[in-house]
Design a protein around this motif. Sequence first.
Motif, PDB file in Angstrom:
ATOM      1  N   GLN A  85       0.830  -1.203   0.000  1.00  0.00           N
ATOM      2  CA  GLN A  85       0.000   0.000   0.000  1.00  0.00           C
ATOM      3  C   GLN A  85       0.866   1.254   0.000  1.00  0.00           C
ATOM      4  O   GLN A  85       0.544   2.234  -0.658  1.00  0.00           O
ATOM      5  N   GLY A  86       1.970   1.199   0.755  1.00  0.00           N
ATOM      6  CA  GLY A  86       2.879   2.348   0.810  1.00  0.00           C
ATOM      7  C   GLY A  86       3.413   2.658  -0.570  1.00  0.00           C
ATOM      8  O   GLY A  86       3.462   3.816  -1.000  1.00  0.00           O
ATOM      9  N   GLN A  87       3.787   1.596  -1.291  1.00  0.00           N
ATOM     10  CA  GLN A  87       4.323   1.768  -2.642  1.00  0.00           C
ATOM     11  C   GLN A  87       3.258   2.365  -3.570  1.00  0.00           C
ATOM     12  O   GLN A  87       3.498   3.335  -4.283  1.00  0.00           O
ATOM     13  N   LEU A  88       2.048   1.767  -3.521  1.00  0.00           N
ATOM     14  CA  LEU A  88       0.991   2.214  -4.428  1.00  0.00           C
ATOM     15  C   LEU A  88       0.581   3.658  -4.141  1.00  0.00           C
ATOM     16  O   LEU A  88       0.351   4.445  -5.061  1.00  0.00           O
ATOM     17  N   ASN A  89       0.497   3.995  -2.842  1.00  0.00           N
ATOM     18  CA  ASN A  89       0.092   5.358  -2.512  1.00  0.00           C
ATOM     19  C   ASN A  89       1.113   6.374  -2.998  1.00  0.00           C
ATOM     20  O   ASN A  89       0.746   7.432  -3.506  1.00  0.00           O
ATOM     21  N   ALA A  90       2.398   6.037  -2.842  1.00  0.00           N
ATOM     22  CA  ALA A  90       3.438   6.956  -3.312  1.00  0.00           C
ATOM     23  C   ALA A  90       3.392   7.055  -4.830  1.00  0.00           C
ATOM     24  O   ALA A  90       3.540   8.140  -5.407  1.00  0.00           O
ATOM     25  N   PHE A  91       3.165   5.912  -5.501  1.00  0.00           N
ATOM     26  CA  PHE A  91       3.086   5.921  -6.964  1.00  0.00           C
ATOM     27  C   PHE A  91       1.904   6.765  -7.429  1.00  0.00           C
ATOM     28  O   PHE A  91       2.026   7.582  -8.349  1.00  0.00           O
ATOM     29  N   LEU A  92       0.756   6.576  -6.750  1.00  0.00           N
ATOM     30  CA  LEU A  92      -0.446   7.324  -7.147  1.00  0.00           C
ATOM     31  C   LEU A  92      -0.261   8.817  -6.922  1.00  0.00           C
ATOM     32  O   LEU A  92      -0.710   9.641  -7.727  1.00  0.00           O
ATOM     33  N   ASN A 213       5.763   1.160   5.770  1.00  0.00           N
ATOM     34  CA  ASN A 213       5.218   2.216   4.920  1.00  0.00           C
ATOM     35  C   ASN A 213       6.271   2.764   3.972  1.00  0.00           C
ATOM     36  O   ASN A 213       5.946   3.303   2.934  1.00  0.00           O
ATOM     37  N   TYR A 214       7.539   2.628   4.368  1.00  0.00           N
ATOM     38  CA  TYR A 214       8.601   3.278   3.603  1.00  0.00           C
ATOM     39  C   TYR A 214       9.431   2.334   2.745  1.00  0.00           C
ATOM     40  O   TYR A 214       9.966   2.737   1.729  1.00  0.00           O
ATOM     41  N   ILE A 215       9.582   1.074   3.193  1.00  0.00           N
ATOM     42  CA  ILE A 215      10.500   0.196   2.477  1.00  0.00           C
ATOM     43  C   ILE A 215      10.063  -1.258   2.666  1.00  0.00           C
ATOM     44  O   ILE A 215       9.310  -1.581   3.597  1.00  0.00           O
ATOM     45  N   ASP A 216      10.514  -2.137   1.747  1.00  0.00           N
ATOM     46  CA  ASP A 216      10.201  -3.552   1.882  1.00  0.00           C
ATOM     47  C   ASP A 216      11.067  -4.157   2.985  1.00  0.00           C
ATOM     48  O   ASP A 216      12.282  -4.005   2.987  1.00  0.00           O
ATOM     49  N   ALA A 274       6.870   3.319   0.416  1.00  0.00           N
ATOM     50  CA  ALA A 274       6.846   4.577  -0.317  1.00  0.00           C
ATOM     51  C   ALA A 274       8.092   4.763  -1.175  1.00  0.00           C
ATOM     52  O   ALA A 274       8.023   5.276  -2.290  1.00  0.00           O
ATOM     53  N   LEU A 275       9.237   4.310  -0.660  1.00  0.00           N
ATOM     54  CA  LEU A 275      10.488   4.460  -1.416  1.00  0.00           C
ATOM     55  C   LEU A 275      10.370   3.807  -2.797  1.00  0.00           C
ATOM     56  O   LEU A 275      10.759   4.398  -3.805  1.00  0.00           O
ATOM     57  N   ALA A 276       9.809   2.591  -2.834  1.00  0.00           N
ATOM     58  CA  ALA A 276       9.678   1.888  -4.104  1.00  0.00           C
ATOM     59  C   ALA A 276       8.779   2.680  -5.054  1.00  0.00           C
ATOM     60  O   ALA A 276       9.093   2.837  -6.234  1.00  0.00           O
ATOM     61  N   GLY A 277       7.644   3.202  -4.513  1.00  0.00           N
ATOM     62  CA  GLY A 277       6.718   3.973  -5.347  1.00  0.00           C
ATOM     63  C   GLY A 277       7.361   5.252  -5.849  1.00  0.00           C
ATOM     64  O   GLY A 277       7.216   5.622  -7.017  1.00  0.00           O
ATOM     65  N   SER A 396      -4.601   4.343 -13.459  1.00  0.00           N
ATOM     66  CA  SER A 396      -5.842   3.625 -13.234  1.00  0.00           C
ATOM     67  C   SER A 396      -5.590   2.228 -12.675  1.00  0.00           C
ATOM     68  O   SER A 396      -6.273   1.790 -11.742  1.00  0.00           O
ATOM     69  N   SER A 397      -4.582   1.502 -13.212  1.00  0.00           N
ATOM     70  CA  SER A 397      -4.374   0.143 -12.685  1.00  0.00           C
ATOM     71  C   SER A 397      -3.791   0.184 -11.278  1.00  0.00           C
ATOM     72  O   SER A 397      -4.105  -0.677 -10.454  1.00  0.00           O
ATOM     73  N   ALA A 398      -2.972   1.218 -10.984  1.00  0.00           N
ATOM     74  CA  ALA A 398      -2.472   1.357  -9.611  1.00  0.00           C
ATOM     75  C   ALA A 398      -3.633   1.621  -8.655  1.00  0.00           C
ATOM     76  O   ALA A 398      -3.663   1.094  -7.540  1.00  0.00           O
ATOM     77  N   GLN A 399      -4.613   2.431  -9.121  1.00  0.00           N
ATOM     78  CA  GLN A 399      -5.776   2.726  -8.276  1.00  0.00           C
ATOM     79  C   GLN A 399      -6.556   1.460  -7.954  1.00  0.00           C
ATOM     80  O   GLN A 399      -6.956   1.233  -6.809  1.00  0.00           O
ATOM     81  N   THR A 400      -6.750   0.631  -8.988  1.00  0.00           N
ATOM     82  CA  THR A 400      -7.503  -0.607  -8.783  1.00  0.00           C
ATOM     83  C   THR A 400      -6.799  -1.496  -7.762  1.00  0.00           C
ATOM     84  O   THR A 400      -7.425  -2.011  -6.833  1.00  0.00           O
ATOM     85  N   THR A 401      -5.479  -1.667  -7.927  1.00  0.00           N
ATOM     86  CA  THR A 401      -4.726  -2.503  -6.995  1.00  0.00           C
ATOM     87  C   THR A 401      -4.762  -1.906  -5.592  1.00  0.00           C
ATOM     88  O   THR A 401      -4.891  -2.621  -4.601  1.00  0.00           O
ATOM     89  N   GLU A 402      -4.672  -0.584  -5.527  1.00  0.00           N
ATOM     90  CA  GLU A 402      -4.645   0.079  -4.224  1.00  0.00           C
ATOM     91  C   GLU A 402      -5.972  -0.136  -3.493  1.00  0.00           C
ATOM     92  O   GLU A 402      -5.991  -0.393  -2.295  1.00  0.00           O
ATOM     93  N   GLN A 403      -7.090  -0.038  -4.247  1.00  0.00           N
ATOM     94  CA  GLN A 403      -8.398  -0.214  -3.606  1.00  0.00           C
ATOM     95  C   GLN A 403      -8.556  -1.629  -3.065  1.00  0.00           C
ATOM     96  O   GLN A 403      -9.003  -1.830  -1.934  1.00  0.00           O
ATOM     97  N   ALA A 404      -8.157  -2.614  -3.894  1.00  0.00           N
ATOM     98  CA  ALA A 404      -8.251  -4.005  -3.441  1.00  0.00           C
ATOM     99  C   ALA A 404      -7.349  -4.205  -2.233  1.00  0.00           C
ATOM    100  O   ALA A 404      -7.731  -4.837  -1.239  1.00  0.00           O
ATOM    101  N   GLY A 405      -6.137  -3.641  -2.296  1.00  0.00           N
ATOM    102  CA  GLY A 405      -5.165  -3.790  -1.215  1.00  0.00           C
ATOM    103  C   GLY A 405      -5.658  -3.179   0.079  1.00  0.00           C
ATOM    104  O   GLY A 405      -5.448  -3.737   1.160  1.00  0.00           O
TER     105      GLY A 405
END
Lengths: 460, 297
Positions: A85-92, A213-216, A274-277, A396-405
């Motif tokens: 989720q941290g990655q997706l949120n940063a990406f979004l 939230n920040y790193i794997d 978040a770092l990855a995103g 859009s695909s990041a949003q979909t994954t983020e919502q499911a996540g």
Amino acid sequence: MGSLSASLNIATQSMLAEQGAIETSTNNIANANTPGYSRQVPNFEEAGTIQIGTLTFGTGVQLGSVTSLRDAVLDLRVNQETQQQGQLNAFLDGGQQIQELFNETSGTGLQAPLSAFFNSLSELASNPSDLTTRQNVVTSAQNLATAFNQTSNNLSTLQRNTDLAVQQSVSQVNSLTAQIAQVNQQVVAATKTGENAGPFQDQRQQLINQLSNYIDVSEIDAGDGGLTLTTSSGSALVVGNQSFALSTQANPATGLQDVYANGADITSQISGGALAGQIQIRDQEIPSVQNSLDTLAYNLTTSVNSQNRAGFDLNGNAGGNLFTPLTQAPGAAASVTIALTDPTLIAASGTAGLGNTGDNSNANKLLALQNQDIVGGQTPLSYYSDTVFKIGNDVSSAQTTEQAGSQTLLQLQNLQGGVSGVDINEEAANLVRFQTAYQASAQVATVINTLLQTTINMVT
Amino acid sequence: MSVRLNPDLLPDLLASIQKSEQNENIATQELSSGRTANSPSDNPAAAAAIVLNHDQTSQDSQFLRNISALQGRFQVADSTISNVVEVLTQALSLGTEGANGTVSATDRQAIATEVQGLLTQTVGLANTTYQGAYLFGGTNVNAQPFTVDSTTGAATYHGNPNTTSVEISNGNSITANVPGDQLFQNANGSVLGALQDLYTALNTGNNMPTAVSEVQSALSQLDVQRVTYGNALNQINLSESFLNQDQLNLSQQENTLEGADLSVVASNFSQAQLADQATLSATSRVLSQKTLLDYLA
């Protein structure tokens, strides 16, 4: 034969044990809203027995231990989901800023200046000797160049801001791993002495979750109650009571900060948080959009230039470049400028000499570039349209994954709450139970006391 | 023993409040903008199609502007040719009058002077400009196409025989001019040549019938050439209605791609509002729910 004093002892021991249990419940109620707190349960144990003659007597109850209830596997899954989720949120966060630069439905983007440029050529073809029409070509070419410059600059600014965010994330990671190392040591110490390590584990899980939230993060059980934390690619973050700080170092080629762990560049290996995103936005998404813009700017200006050179201007001379020639695609969008300001220099005519000022054959050829596959095998507008699609689709695909996540994370947190969360009703019920037991023991002590009085009075 | 549930209901409730508020937000945005796609990520395929749709719409508008400029030019050209036809008709009647054997030499010379005037007038018409450019000089639009030798009356063409082609809708071009020599010095009937010959014939009294028939063939040839402009006007009118229809289609397509169905959006909005209120009321009840402790006192 049992003794009265032994019974009195059992009663007071029992009162002490219930008192401890009441304290545990009280503590649970007090911490009902503390983030990361795991509810604790008192573990009553039967005290040892005593052999008197042929008879075996119990010696009452004792509060053996207080343990925190937690499910280590759930903790791990919550952390993993948090990383994603941290990655997706940063990406979004970055992706939404990128797509606003290409929000064609609200009129921002390159479609309008691109169309306007070709429209000015269309008008030129219908009236090639008219100076106002020619001026319009120069102006719209200038506008197109400016639009390329601005969009590219906005992307660069976004990239630099994301670079700053990467550095902030790294310092957050470092501050968290330092705290985790400390708490880790406390867990080990508590485990060694047999104390309840629960509160320290709560704190540690809370910190690891923040770190996620920040790193794997990969967790390895060190066996002594301690945890070894590494990134998923194996760079050590915390070992025992020691933390290993990440560092950043400017990449000489890009000027952007690479992330180093123990001297090794791990920028491209960070796969969560978040770092990855942020790195994904900074090193892949923005460069890919930038690259599309550059390809478009480079191919379009190169084709327009060579067509303008093939024609003849209003003075009958061979045409020159309309845009300043670019030597390579990288950086093209940021640097494109127009090469001429004199409207008579637009090469509308296909024939040399002053006798062909009304000739529009080269203007027609310039206009025809609009429908030719001059940019990556596509027309300029189709190429641009594809770019817009890619940007929108990535977000859009990041949003979909983020919502499911976020649903999954919520469910996992509910499961975690099912194990560790404090239920006020449950605590209240326990409290009543412990209270009753305490009162009973106190009553027993009173009875024993009366019996002792009776015995003493018997003597006098 | 049953599974222990998370005693803290708040995260679930907050998530549903967030969800229903988000839906409310989306519906409000769609209602106010009238669009379902407000960002590329809302519908990436539509966002990409919108780029091409807007481009085509803008191209069509440009074609329509080109057409209205061409219409102006063609109308001027066509009415100029009409004027030349009138001049020729007049020359024809003067020629017929001069060819009559009863006309005295003096009268014939007077007629010749009149014809000379007509010749000058025709050259003037052949040098017509539109928005600063000569209409009948081929692609040489900045130099006067015709000059006349004042003594012989012979006209010289300075233009070229080139035509221009202008796109008036996607892939559909028309010829935007007829070169002056083709119109006024055509080998099958030269307007300027006929007028010059008529002038000479009237002056000398020789070859009168030939000169008159030359004017006649020039007249019919001009009619043939003028058809080009008539056809072009018809063609751009057709294009114009095609483009207007195309713009209508494009705007319908745009509406299909990103337009919001207001009745659907309005019902989404009230649903979201209802859901939001329900969640809020549930939350308030959960928050003020009594616990066992309340009953123990």
